[in-house]
Design a protein around this motif. Structure first.
Motif, PDB file in Angstrom:
ATOM      1  N   TRP A 170     -10.484  -5.201  -2.599  1.00 46.48           N
ATOM      2  CA  TRP A 170     -10.492  -4.997  -4.038  1.00 46.48           C
ATOM      3  C   TRP A 170     -10.968  -3.586  -4.370  1.00 46.48           C
ATOM      4  N   ARG A 171     -10.572  -3.118  -5.543  1.00 43.70           N
ATOM      5  CA  ARG A 171     -11.075  -1.850  -6.075  1.00 43.70           C
ATOM      6  C   ARG A 171     -12.433  -2.114  -6.721  1.00 43.70           C
ATOM      7  N   THR A 172     -13.426  -1.395  -6.240  1.00 39.36           N
ATOM      8  CA  THR A 172     -14.789  -1.642  -6.704  1.00 39.36           C
ATOM      9  C   THR A 172     -15.027  -1.181  -8.137  1.00 39.36           C
ATOM     10  N   LYS A 193      -4.182 -10.319 -13.453  1.00 36.42           N
ATOM     11  CA  LYS A 193      -2.756 -10.641 -13.459  1.00 36.42           C
ATOM     12  C   LYS A 193      -1.917  -9.368 -13.509  1.00 36.42           C
ATOM     13  N   GLY A 194      -0.902  -9.324 -12.624  1.00 40.88           N
ATOM     14  CA  GLY A 194      -0.015  -8.172 -12.561  1.00 40.88           C
ATOM     15  C   GLY A 194      -0.495  -7.086 -11.624  1.00 40.88           C
ATOM     16  N   GLY A 247       1.695  -8.512  -8.728  1.00 38.69           N
ATOM     17  CA  GLY A 247       2.431  -7.332  -9.156  1.00 38.69           C
ATOM     18  C   GLY A 247       3.362  -6.836  -8.075  1.00 38.69           C
ATOM     19  N   GLU A 248       2.952  -7.024  -6.805  1.00 45.21           N
ATOM     20  CA  GLU A 248       3.764  -6.544  -5.695  1.00 45.21           C
ATOM     21  C   GLU A 248       3.454  -7.324  -4.426  1.00 45.21           C
ATOM     22  N   TYR A 249       4.507  -7.704  -3.711  1.00 44.67           N
ATOM     23  CA  TYR A 249       4.360  -8.233  -2.356  1.00 44.67           C
ATOM     24  C   TYR A 249       4.515  -7.047  -1.403  1.00 44.67           C
ATOM     25  N   TRP A 250       3.714  -7.019  -0.344  1.00 43.88           N
ATOM     26  CA  TRP A 250       3.765  -5.868   0.546  1.00 43.88           C
ATOM     27  C   TRP A 250       3.954  -6.290   1.995  1.00 43.88           C
ATOM     28  N   PHE A 260      -3.198   0.711  -4.115  1.00 42.47           N
ATOM     29  CA  PHE A 260      -4.629   0.626  -4.401  1.00 42.47           C
ATOM     30  C   PHE A 260      -5.181   1.981  -4.844  1.00 42.47           C
ATOM     31  N   LYS A 261      -4.642   3.051  -4.314  1.00 43.07           N
ATOM     32  CA  LYS A 261      -5.089   4.382  -4.734  1.00 43.07           C
ATOM     33  C   LYS A 261      -4.718   4.646  -6.191  1.00 43.07           C
ATOM     34  N   SER A 262      -3.527   4.214  -6.583  1.00 41.91           N
ATOM     35  CA  SER A 262      -3.063   4.463  -7.948  1.00 41.91           C
ATOM     36  C   SER A 262      -3.641   3.474  -8.952  1.00 41.91           C
ATOM     37  N   GLY A 263      -4.106   2.322  -8.452  1.00 48.42           N
ATOM     38  CA  GLY A 263      -4.620   1.286  -9.334  1.00 48.42           C
ATOM     39  C   GLY A 263      -3.567   0.281  -9.750  1.00 48.42           C
ATOM     40  N   ASP A 264      -2.329   0.441  -9.233  1.00 46.20           N
ATOM     41  CA  ASP A 264      -1.299  -0.554  -9.534  1.00 46.20           C
ATOM     42  C   ASP A 264      -1.694  -1.915  -8.956  1.00 46.20           C
TER      43      ASP A 264
END
Length: 400
Positions: A170-172, A193-194, A247-250, A260-264
């Protein structure tokens, strides 16, 4: 570095007897093992002969490094110099792709994860291995030997490469408080969500089943890879519900890092190597093994039953689990090594502690990827479980 690309459609698990293609065979098939099927009657190589001059490998990216990606990362060149076996590598993006490639008969060995290994064993694509021809096998952690995904009736079908867990990242700066449960990605009322991400593979159904093991004990799930009709439908329903949050499957680790860097993406399933790279690129992330436990992997180097270069293949298996090479690949990739002596060879003296290499209590919470088959892997005989082909069909339906 790993599981890059989109999953191919998986073939049904072939529980058939296959010819060994030059390997000596027994006159009667072995009895069904703990993996629930009768393996083809193949025998391992009896002796090590002269190297053939090359070996053709199917591998996860980051497992067979020759310095071309990073001049400082090279455990292939010393192998070639010592053995005279030229290494030719085909990088596979998914377990399904590995199975498909190995079935062509063009490759000698493969670094199969547990969601591929049983398919390869059952179809006769790979043969048992003679560990007496692999001296470094002695020093492999006992916790990785003779497991349901790499052996049948105590007969090994390869050598363990390493192991790791599918963690929650997770983004802290966004996800607060710090999560300790998979509920953050499965709760329909999740505030993220998203911006939730999930691994793009049929085997991810096991992650939903694992969560249900903890939150809906009345379903009676004992193994996330052994699901009867009711249990399977519950997992599928949970994932269909989750799709509204994702929001995205990877499957490409670089894309997850960028998201994660962009926050998407702000929370979702990950691997320790992704956490390490994301942090090195200044992404504010942390990861945890959630309280419900997690799925994970223990990859196995396996030899093709019809290998054109079996002697070089055996030499590669011994090399890749040797202390120095195993330490190099485990550190480069970001996982726990399989050879206990590798912990003395890592550049980072804390590597094995970071990746819990000797912590069997930690790994007791990990449900390693195992190919689902119709005969329930949890020991039940009064019901039929969903096999991998059905998992694949369901995954296509889940994603829509």
């Amino acid at each position: 570095m790993r599981r890059i690309g989109s999953a191919l459609a998986a073939a049904a698990l072939a529980l058939v007897t296959a010819c060994g293609g030059g390997a000596p065979t027994t006159t009667t098939a072995p009895a069904p093992g703990q993996s629930g099927f009768v393996p083809p009657p193949l025998q391992p190589q009896r002796a090590l002969g002269t190297g053939e001059g090359q070996v053709n490998l199917v591998a996860w990216a980051g497992y067979v490094e020759d310095g071309s990606n990073d001049p400082k990362v090279d455990w292939v060149t010393p192998f070639e110099q010592e053995t005279g076996c030229q290494v030719n590598t085909k990088v596979a993006g998914t377990s399904d792709e590995m199975v498909t490639l190995m079935r062509t008969g063009q490759y000698d060995a493969v670094s199969a994860s547990g969601d591929a290994s049983l398919r390869l064993i059952a179809a006769g694509t790979v043969a048992p291995v003679n560990t007496s021809l692999i001296p470094n096998y002695t020093d492999v952690f006992d916790g990785l030997k003779s497991k349901p995904w790499n052996s049948v009736n105590g007969v090994p079908y390869g050598v363990p490469h390493g192991r790791g867990a599918n963690l929650l990242m997770w983004r802290t700066d966004t996800v607060k408080p710090a999560p300790d449960s998979w509920s953050v990605v499965f709760d329909p009322d999740s505030p993220y969500k998203g911006r939730i991400t999930a691994y793009d593979s049929p085997i991810y159904i096991a992650d939903a089943a694992l969560y249900l093991m903890a939150t809906k004990p009345d379903l009676g799930i004992k193994s996330p890879y052994a699901l009867d009709d009711k249990q399977f439908q519950a997992a599928v329903d949970l994932l269909k519900q989750q799709k509204q949050l994702v929001g995205e499957y990877w499957s490409d680790y670089t894309k997850e890092i960028q998201a994660f860097k962009s926050g998407d993406s702000v929370v979702g399933t990950t691997w320790q190597v992704i956490v390490n790279v994301a942090k090195s690129e200044k992404a504010p992330v942390e990861a945890v093994l959630p309280k419900e436990g997690a799925t994970g992997w223990s990859d196995t180097w396996m030899v093709a039953a019809k290998a054109a270069n079996p002697n070089c293949a055996y030499r590669w298996l011994d090399w890749i689990i040797s202390p120095t090479a195993n330490a190099q690949v485990a550190e480069y990739f970001g996982e726990a090594p399989s050879n206990a002596k590798a912990c003395e060879e890592t550049a980072d003296p804390n590597h094995c502690e970071t990746f819990h290499a000797t912590d069997e209590e930690y790994f007791s919470k990990i449900h390693y990827w195992t190919t689902p088959i119709a005969q329930c892997l949890d020991g039940r005989t009064d019901v039929t479980c969903k096999d991998y082909a059905e998992w694949t069909r369901a995954w296509t339906e889940i994603k829509g």
